[in-house]
Write a protein that holds these residues in place. Structure first.
Motif, short mmCIF file in Angstrom:
data_model
loop_
_atom_site.label_atom_id
_atom_site.label_comp_id
_atom_site.label_asym_id
_atom_site.label_seq_id
_atom_site.Cartn_x
_atom_site.Cartn_y
_atom_site.Cartn_z
N LYS A 182 0.83 -5.85 9.32
CA LYS A 182 -0.42 -6.61 9.46
C LYS A 182 -0.39 -7.88 8.60
N TYR A 183 0.00 -7.72 7.31
CA TYR A 183 -0.10 -8.88 6.41
C TYR A 183 1.08 -9.82 6.54
N SER A 184 2.25 -9.31 6.92
CA SER A 184 3.35 -10.27 7.07
C SER A 184 3.09 -11.14 8.30
N ARG A 197 -7.89 2.03 0.96
CA ARG A 197 -8.25 0.64 0.68
C ARG A 197 -7.38 0.07 -0.44
N GLU A 198 -7.13 0.88 -1.47
CA GLU A 198 -6.29 0.42 -2.58
C GLU A 198 -4.86 0.17 -2.11
N LEU A 199 -4.37 1.10 -1.29
CA LEU A 199 -3.01 0.93 -0.75
C LEU A 199 -2.92 -0.38 0.04
N GLU A 200 -3.92 -0.62 0.85
CA GLU A 200 -3.92 -1.84 1.65
C GLU A 200 -3.88 -3.08 0.74
N ASN A 201 -4.69 -3.06 -0.31
CA ASN A 201 -4.70 -4.20 -1.24
C ASN A 201 -3.36 -4.39 -1.92
N VAL A 202 -2.75 -3.27 -2.31
CA VAL A 202 -1.45 -3.35 -2.99
C VAL A 202 -0.40 -3.97 -2.07
N ILE A 203 -0.40 -3.53 -0.80
CA ILE A 203 0.59 -4.07 0.13
C ILE A 203 0.30 -5.55 0.43
N GLU A 204 -0.96 -5.88 0.56
CA GLU A 204 -1.29 -7.29 0.83
C GLU A 204 -0.77 -8.18 -0.31
N ARG A 205 -1.03 -7.74 -1.55
CA ARG A 205 -0.54 -8.54 -2.69
C ARG A 205 0.97 -8.60 -2.71
N ALA A 206 1.61 -7.47 -2.39
CA ALA A 206 3.08 -7.44 -2.40
C ALA A 206 3.63 -8.42 -1.37
N VAL A 207 2.99 -8.48 -0.21
CA VAL A 207 3.46 -9.41 0.83
C VAL A 207 3.33 -10.85 0.34
N ILE A 208 2.24 -11.12 -0.35
CA ILE A 208 2.05 -12.47 -0.89
C ILE A 208 3.14 -12.81 -1.90
N LEU A 209 3.46 -11.83 -2.76
CA LEU A 209 4.42 -12.10 -3.84
C LEU A 209 5.88 -12.07 -3.39
N LEU A 266 -6.05 10.34 -0.20
CA LEU A 266 -4.68 9.99 0.18
C LEU A 266 -3.64 10.81 -0.59
N ARG A 267 -3.93 11.10 -1.88
CA ARG A 267 -2.95 11.85 -2.68
C ARG A 267 -2.72 13.26 -2.15
N GLU A 268 -3.64 13.74 -1.29
CA GLU A 268 -3.45 15.07 -0.72
C GLU A 268 -2.84 15.03 0.67
N ARG A 269 -2.47 13.86 1.11
CA ARG A 269 -1.80 13.74 2.42
C ARG A 269 -0.76 12.63 2.32
N LYS A 270 0.24 12.92 1.49
CA LYS A 270 1.22 11.89 1.17
C LYS A 270 2.04 11.45 2.38
N GLU A 271 2.08 12.29 3.42
CA GLU A 271 2.83 11.91 4.62
C GLU A 271 2.28 10.62 5.22
N ASP A 272 1.01 10.31 4.94
CA ASP A 272 0.43 9.11 5.52
C ASP A 272 0.83 7.83 4.77
N ILE A 273 1.30 7.99 3.54
CA ILE A 273 1.53 6.80 2.71
C ILE A 273 2.55 5.84 3.31
N ALA A 274 3.70 6.39 3.73
CA ALA A 274 4.75 5.50 4.25
C ALA A 274 4.30 4.80 5.53
N VAL A 275 3.72 5.56 6.45
CA VAL A 275 3.28 4.95 7.73
C VAL A 275 2.20 3.90 7.50
N LEU A 276 1.24 4.25 6.64
CA LEU A 276 0.18 3.29 6.34
C LEU A 276 0.76 2.04 5.70
N SER A 277 1.70 2.23 4.76
CA SER A 277 2.29 1.08 4.07
C SER A 277 2.96 0.16 5.08
#
Ligand code: ATP
Ligand code: MG
Length: 448
Positions: A330-332, A360-372, A313-324
């Motif tokens: 998904k989680y909200s 997978r890590e990004l997904e977990n981070v966003i899931e936790r953020a949605v919870i918090l 993922l660190r080599e294709r940062k353009e995907d980070i915002a869309v994936l986030s």
């Protein structure tokens, strides 16, 4: 070709059935009595047995019981001249698939043989369903904004309908399984389930019997014949995950299987043959393993007909915002929270981070953020990740590159994302600015 064994004591009947069924496209062999039928059955894998009831020596019903003792036995159709209701009942009770009387109608017989064959396949599959090896169909959401992933998607569209083996490489959490699913989904074989086997989760002994099956008595705990997943995946697709963990001895067998579709069950002599499309994946560098003698080079080349290497993922940062945003949605929805977006600083942080666990890590981070999260937008306080920590640490001693990146960002924002104005302020030409934006993965949305 469907393999049929005819068991009948009358020579003219055997001859006629052989001739007529061969004309209908079946591969037919015949045995004059129970004993030779059992011998033939040991050495061949028939799909269907056509069985006469009244025969000298072992009669049809006893023969059927013997054959049926093996759960991997062919499907049996009883064909008899002396039909009575009682024998029909006995035959069905002992597991015959159907019952026909002589003189038979050839067309009807052909239809029943075909149905019996399909039934045989289904019953293997249902055994497997119980083992939960069959993949459930996932809703496919393959996000690809970056050039690299878009290229991968184009490749998938091209190769999915073919039967070529595919080899997927990528760090942990980059989406290898998702890609295997996507290939299967767009393939002609998607009418049959994608069968998956993770080579890392089983012991060396178990994995061979899981893959190729075993005969009853092959080892002490082999009470019953077991179908391997290659049989279950016949005409479909097999996904071998973590292929690097496959023991060397089994690698040789897999190579042979890939070349010919042929294999033997553990403890078996019969050579069986199936038609399977192979997708394999690993998060390790197979070239290294080959050098270390842990992986066969010939197998690597055989698997690697089509290679898909997913960049981290660190080599294709353009995907980070869309994936986030994708995971946010998904989680909200899942947690019924009215969160609409992520704060710009959050995206900046997410862009900074190196993502060792990738998507997978990004997904977990966003899931936790949605919870918090208690507001409409995710804020930095909702990110319970090393990002915040590492950034705080970093901000005390930012590297020269980070200073440069942050400065470029600031100037761009002060100029509303206008690149010529920014390059003037920065004292570099537009091309240099363009290259730096690319290098630091600063995309459109971050510039304003
Ligand atoms: N491009 C993508 N679009 C949407 N979701 C993705 C994408 N890539 C990965 N994911 C999601 O990230 C998670 C991890 O992906 P996946 O399990 O396919 O990774 P993997 O490479 O097989 O990981 P591992 O090496 O740990 O087995 C999954 O929930 C998957 O759906
Ligand atoms: Mg995986």
């Amino acid at each position: 070709m469907i393999k049929v064994l005819v068991v009948d004591d009358e020579e003219p009947i055997r001859r006629l059935l052989k001739k007529e069924l061969a004309r209908k496209g079946f591969d037919v062999e015949a045995a004059p009595d129970g004993k030779s039928a059992l011998n033939l059955q040991k050495e061949n894998s028939y799909d269907v047995i056509l069985l006469d009831i009244v025969m000298p020596g072992i009669d049809g019903i006893s023969l059927m019981k013997k054959i049926k003792a093996d759960p991997a036995s062919p499907v049996i159709i009883v064909l008899t001249g002396r039909a009575t209701i009682e024998t029909a009942v006995v035959a069905m009770k002992n597991g015959a698939f159907d019952y026909l009387t002589k003189p038979y109608k050839l067309d009807e017989l052909a239809i029943i043989i075909n149905r019996a064959y399909e039934y045989g396949k289904i019953s293997i599959k249902s055994q497997l369903l119980q083992q939960e090896l069959v993949r459930k169909e996932l809703p496919l959401e393959f996000i690809c904004k970056s050039r690299q992933l878009q290229d991968i998607f184009t490749l998938i569209e091209k190769i999915a309908p073919t039967d070529s083996p595919v080899f997927i490489q990528g760090e942990s959490g980059t989406g290898k399984e998702l890609i295997a699913n996507t290939i299967w989904h767009y393939s002609k074989r998607s009418t049959l389930p994608l069968i998956a086997l993770n080579c890392a989760t089983l012991s060396e002994n178990l994995i061979e019997s899981e893959m190729f099956g075993h005969e009853k008595g092959a080892f002490t705990s082999a009470y019953q014949t077991k179908h391997g997943i290659v049989e279950v995946a016949d005409k479909g697709t097999l996904f071998l995950d973590e292929i690097s963990e496959l023991p060397l001895g089994l690698q040789a067998k897999l190579l042979r299987f890939l070349d010919s579709g042929e294999f033997r069950r553990v403890g078996g002599n019969k050579i069986l043959k199936v038609d399977v499309r192979m997708i394999a994946a690993t998060n390790r560098d197979l070239k290294d393993l080959i050098k270390g003698g842990k992986f066969r080079e010939d197998l690597y080349y055989r698997l690697n007909v089509i290679n898909i290497t997913i960049p981290p993922l660190r080599e294709r940062k353009e995907d980070i915002a869309v994936l986030s945003r994708h995971f946010l949605k998904k989680y909200s929805q899942k947690l019924s929270k009215p969160i609409t977006d992520l704060n710009p600083e959050v995206l900046e942080l997410l862009n900074e981070y190196q993502w060792p666990g990738n998507v997978r890590e990004l997904e977990n981070v966003i899931e936790r953020a949605v919870i918090l999260c208690d507001s409409e937008k995710i804020g930095t306080e909702d990110l319970s990740i090393p990002v915040v920590f590492s950034l705080k640490e970093k901000s005390l001693h930012p590297s020269l590159e980070e200073m440069e990146k942050n400065y470029i960002l600031r100037v761009l924002r002060e100029n509303n994302g206008n690149q010529s104005k920014a390059s003037q302020v920065l004292g570099i030409d537009r091309k240099t600015l363009y290259l730096k934006l690319k290098k630091y993965g600063i995309d459109e949305s971050a510039r304003r």
